[in-house]
Structures are given as structure tokens and as C-alpha cells.
Scaffold this motif. Structure first.
Motif, PDB file in Angstrom:
ATOM      1  N   TYR A   1      59.781  42.242  80.013  1.00  0.00           N
ATOM      2  CA  TYR A   1      60.762  42.896  79.153  1.00  0.00           C
ATOM      3  C   TYR A   1      60.165  44.169  77.991  1.00  0.00           C
ATOM      4  O   TYR A   1      58.722  44.011  77.835  1.00  0.00           O
ATOM      5  N   ARG A   2      60.712  45.370  78.724  1.00  0.00           N
ATOM      6  CA  ARG A   2      60.305  46.021  77.990  1.00  0.00           C
ATOM      7  C   ARG A   2      61.473  46.464  76.403  1.00  0.00           C
ATOM      8  O   ARG A   2      62.265  46.253  77.006  1.00  0.00           O
ATOM      9  N   THR A   3      61.032  47.309  74.960  1.00  0.00           N
ATOM     10  CA  THR A   3      61.732  47.994  74.574  1.00  0.00           C
ATOM     11  C   THR A   3      61.842  49.490  74.888  1.00  0.00           C
ATOM     12  O   THR A   3      61.550  50.050  75.869  1.00  0.00           O
ATOM     13  N   PRO A   4      63.207  49.914  74.419  1.00  0.00           N
ATOM     14  CA  PRO A   4      63.567  50.981  75.073  1.00  0.00           C
ATOM     15  C   PRO A   4      62.278  52.368  74.103  1.00  0.00           C
ATOM     16  O   PRO A   4      61.989  51.858  72.824  1.00  0.00           O
ATOM     17  N   GLY A   5      62.264  53.373  74.749  1.00  0.00           N
ATOM     18  CA  GLY A   5      61.751  54.087  74.050  1.00  0.00           C
ATOM     19  C   GLY A   5      59.789  54.449  74.202  1.00  0.00           C
ATOM     20  O   GLY A   5      60.136  53.687  74.790  1.00  0.00           O
ATOM     21  N   ARG A   6      58.965  55.348  74.187  1.00  0.00           N
ATOM     22  CA  ARG A   6      58.077  55.383  73.826  1.00  0.00           C
ATOM     23  C   ARG A   6      57.964  54.226  72.254  1.00  0.00           C
ATOM     24  O   ARG A   6      58.821  54.282  70.882  1.00  0.00           O
ATOM     25  N   GLY A   7      56.418  53.900  71.960  1.00  0.00           N
ATOM     26  CA  GLY A   7      55.681  53.423  71.392  1.00  0.00           C
ATOM     27  C   GLY A   7      56.231  51.684  71.086  1.00  0.00           C
ATOM     28  O   GLY A   7      56.023  51.072  70.117  1.00  0.00           O
ATOM     29  N   GLY A   8      56.983  51.513  72.081  1.00  0.00           N
ATOM     30  CA  GLY A   8      58.304  50.229  71.631  1.00  0.00           C
ATOM     31  C   GLY A   8      56.367  49.392  71.927  1.00  0.00           C
ATOM     32  O   GLY A   8      55.492  49.592  72.222  1.00  0.00           O
ATOM     33  N   GLY A   9      57.029  47.768  72.689  1.00  0.00           N
ATOM     34  CA  GLY A   9      56.035  47.501  73.292  1.00  0.00           C
ATOM     35  C   GLY A   9      56.149  46.590  74.667  1.00  0.00           C
ATOM     36  O   GLY A   9      57.864  46.874  75.035  1.00  0.00           O
ATOM     37  N   GLU A  10      55.835  45.934  75.444  1.00  0.00           N
ATOM     38  CA  GLU A  10      56.701  44.727  76.334  1.00  0.00           C
ATOM     39  C   GLU A  10      55.659  43.213  76.399  1.00  0.00           C
ATOM     40  O   GLU A  10      55.066  43.468  75.969  1.00  0.00           O
ATOM     41  N   ILE A  11      56.191  42.486  76.977  1.00  0.00           N
ATOM     42  CA  ILE A  11      56.219  41.670  77.273  1.00  0.00           C
ATOM     43  C   ILE A  11      56.264  41.173  78.462  1.00  0.00           C
ATOM     44  O   ILE A  11      56.997  41.337  79.573  1.00  0.00           O
ATOM     45  N   ASP A  12      55.012  40.732  79.209  1.00  0.00           N
ATOM     46  CA  ASP A  12      54.640  39.483  80.243  1.00  0.00           C
ATOM     47  C   ASP A  12      55.902  39.020  81.649  1.00  0.00           C
ATOM     48  O   ASP A  12      56.016  38.938  82.130  1.00  0.00           O
ATOM     49  N   LEU A  13      55.648  37.681  80.759  1.00  0.00           N
ATOM     50  CA  LEU A  13      56.503  36.896  80.513  1.00  0.00           C
ATOM     51  C   LEU A  13      57.017  36.464  79.575  1.00  0.00           C
ATOM     52  O   LEU A  13      56.687  36.287  78.380  1.00  0.00           O
ATOM     53  N   VAL A  14      58.562  36.354  79.458  1.00  0.00           N
ATOM     54  CA  VAL A  14      59.305  35.263  78.436  1.00  0.00           C
ATOM     55  C   VAL A  14      59.272  33.936  79.417  1.00  0.00           C
ATOM     56  O   VAL A  14      60.541  34.051  80.515  1.00  0.00           O
ATOM     57  N   MET A  15      59.471  32.843  78.564  1.00  0.00           N
ATOM     58  CA  MET A  15      59.769  31.583  79.307  1.00  0.00           C
ATOM     59  C   MET A  15      59.895  30.450  78.667  1.00  0.00           C
ATOM     60  O   MET A  15      59.852  30.527  77.035  1.00  0.00           O
ATOM     61  N   ARG A  16      60.566  29.428  78.821  1.00  0.00           N
ATOM     62  CA  ARG A  16      61.324  28.330  78.029  1.00  0.00           C
ATOM     63  C   ARG A  16      60.544  27.440  78.558  1.00  0.00           C
ATOM     64  O   ARG A  16      60.441  26.741  79.438  1.00  0.00           O
ATOM     65  N   ASP A  17      59.876  26.328  76.915  1.00  0.00           N
ATOM     66  CA  ASP A  17      59.044  25.042  76.985  1.00  0.00           C
ATOM     67  C   ASP A  17      59.989  24.568  75.886  1.00  0.00           C
ATOM     68  O   ASP A  17      59.482  24.273  75.161  1.00  0.00           O
ATOM     69  N   ARG A  18      60.582  23.735  76.622  1.00  0.00           N
ATOM     70  CA  ARG A  18      62.002  22.882  75.977  1.00  0.00           C
ATOM     71  C   ARG A  18      62.418  23.993  75.582  1.00  0.00           C
ATOM     72  O   ARG A  18      63.425  24.398  76.057  1.00  0.00           O
ATOM     73  N   ASP A  19      61.975  23.201  73.965  1.00  0.00           N
ATOM     74  CA  ASP A  19      63.840  24.320  73.354  1.00  0.00           C
ATOM     75  C   ASP A  19      62.883  25.199  72.794  1.00  0.00           C
ATOM     76  O   ASP A  19      63.297  26.015  72.061  1.00  0.00           O
ATOM     77  N   THR A  20      61.794  25.476  73.207  1.00  0.00           N
ATOM     78  CA  THR A  20      61.147  27.086  72.761  1.00  0.00           C
ATOM     79  C   THR A  20      60.532  27.909  73.986  1.00  0.00           C
ATOM     80  O   THR A  20      60.697  28.348  74.767  1.00  0.00           O
ATOM     81  N   LEU A  21      60.871  29.574  72.776  1.00  0.00           N
ATOM     82  CA  LEU A  21      61.370  30.301  73.907  1.00  0.00           C
ATOM     83  C   LEU A  21      59.894  30.855  73.069  1.00  0.00           C
ATOM     84  O   LEU A  21      58.822  30.561  72.200  1.00  0.00           O
ATOM     85  N   VAL A  22      58.785  30.804  74.263  1.00  0.00           N
ATOM     86  CA  VAL A  22      57.192  31.599  75.072  1.00  0.00           C
ATOM     87  C   VAL A  22      57.102  33.262  75.403  1.00  0.00           C
ATOM     88  O   VAL A  22      57.700  33.290  75.788  1.00  0.00           O
ATOM     89  N   PHE A  23      56.481  33.852  74.566  1.00  0.00           N
ATOM     90  CA  PHE A  23      56.159  35.157  74.546  1.00  0.00           C
ATOM     91  C   PHE A  23      54.613  35.326  75.673  1.00  0.00           C
ATOM     92  O   PHE A  23      53.863  34.686  74.278  1.00  0.00           O
ATOM     93  N   VAL A  24      54.616  35.460  76.579  1.00  0.00           N
ATOM     94  CA  VAL A  24      53.224  35.185  76.794  1.00  0.00           C
ATOM     95  C   VAL A  24      52.560  36.489  77.636  1.00  0.00           C
ATOM     96  O   VAL A  24      53.815  37.623  77.834  1.00  0.00           O
ATOM     97  N   GLU A  25      51.691  36.515  76.943  1.00  0.00           N
ATOM     98  CA  GLU A  25      50.118  37.825  77.421  1.00  0.00           C
ATOM     99  C   GLU A  25      49.915  37.596  78.107  1.00  0.00           C
ATOM    100  O   GLU A  25      49.353  36.612  78.443  1.00  0.00           O
ATOM    101  N   VAL A  26      49.688  38.038  79.344  1.00  0.00           N
ATOM    102  CA  VAL A  26      48.521  38.483  80.497  1.00  0.00           C
ATOM    103  C   VAL A  26      47.861  39.323  80.677  1.00  0.00           C
ATOM    104  O   VAL A  26      47.950  39.839  80.597  1.00  0.00           O
ATOM    105  N   ARG A  27      46.631  38.267  80.512  1.00  0.00           N
ATOM    106  CA  ARG A  27      45.529  39.644  80.837  1.00  0.00           C
ATOM    107  C   ARG A  27      44.524  38.364  81.890  1.00  0.00           C
ATOM    108  O   ARG A  27      44.173  38.156  82.024  1.00  0.00           O
TER     109      ARG A  27
END
Length: 130
Positions: free
Chosen positions: A41-67
Motif C-alpha cells: 500500500y502506497r500513499t500518493p505523491g512523493r515523500g509519502g510512505g509504503e506499507i509492505d503488508l496490511v493484515m488482520r489479526d482478529r479485530d486488529t489491523l496490523v501494518f507490517v514492515e518486512v525487512r
């Protein structure tokens, strides 16, 4: 010269290596019961951010950075998520949440470290700060 060129062509690209690390991380998280919501998932434009994986763990949304690191010295892959990188991930997470209807669910930021000796999952590796 021909051998050198063949050797260079046989090496996987940085993107291919990164994609393979994400695939390993995703498989690891799925085996633990998490569900994939979005990938890269990427934000539009320059200088934004990216999230490698967005996951759901039961009722929690998990933003995952993979290194990925080929070696574990210098703290390994997880230690390479700098404060600047964390801010960019948080920015992208906020953008992701603003695009969803309703109240935001509980969220957390995880890091999955993919190294030669395996996969390490760090739950709640950092927070959004204030």
C-alpha cells in the motif's frame, strides 16, 4: 567477459529478492492465522510512505514492515527500521485508515525480519507516537 555478463544476468534483481522476502513473511503470518488485507500500500505523491503488508489479526489491523538481510550483524533486519522509516509507515497507515469507512479498528505496527536463518516476527515493534 561473457561469464561475467551471464553471472550478472543470473542474479535476481533487488525487487525480486524483496518480493521473495515479502512472500516468506506473508506465508509466515498466514500460518499464524492473520488475513491479508492489502499488499504494498502506497500513499500518493512523493515523500509519502509504503506499507509492505496490511493484515488482520482478529479485530486488529496490523501494518507490517518486512525487512530482509543476508547477514544478521549490525542488529539484523529489524534494527534497520529507523525512526524516519517508522514515521513514513505511520503516515501511510493513517492515510490507509482515512480511506476506510467507520471508526478505525485497533491497530499495531509489526516488523517481520527475513534473514538467511529464518523469519522473526516482532509484534508491536513500534507505535504511532503522538
Amino acid at each position: 567477459m561473457k561469464d561475467v555478463l551471464q553471472g550478472l544476468l543470473a542474479r535476481p534483481t533487488t525487487k525480486a529478492v524483496g518480493d521473495a522476502a515479502e512472500d516468506r513473511a506473508l506465508a509466515h503470518l498466514r500460518r499464524a492465522g492473520l488475513l491479508l488485507v492489502a499488499r504494498n500500500y502506497r500513499t500518493p505523491g512523493r515523500g509519502g510512505g509504503e506499507i509492505d503488508l496490511v493484515m488482520r489479526d482478529r479485530d486488529t489491523l496490523v501494518f507490517v514492515e518486512v525487512r530482509r538481510r543476508s547477514r544478521g550483524d549490525h542488529g539484523g533486519a529489524a534494527a534497520s527500521v529507523s525512526p524516519l522509516k517508522q514515521r513514513r509507515i505511520v503516515f501511510a497507515a493513517r492515510h490507509f485508515l482515512l480511506r476506510r469507512a467507520g471508526a478505525p479498528p485497533p491497530c499495531r505496527f509489526d516488523v517481520v525480519s527475513v534473514e538467511a536463518d529464518g523469519v522473526q516476527w516482532l509484534r508491536a515493534a513500534f507505535d504511532a507516537g503522538r
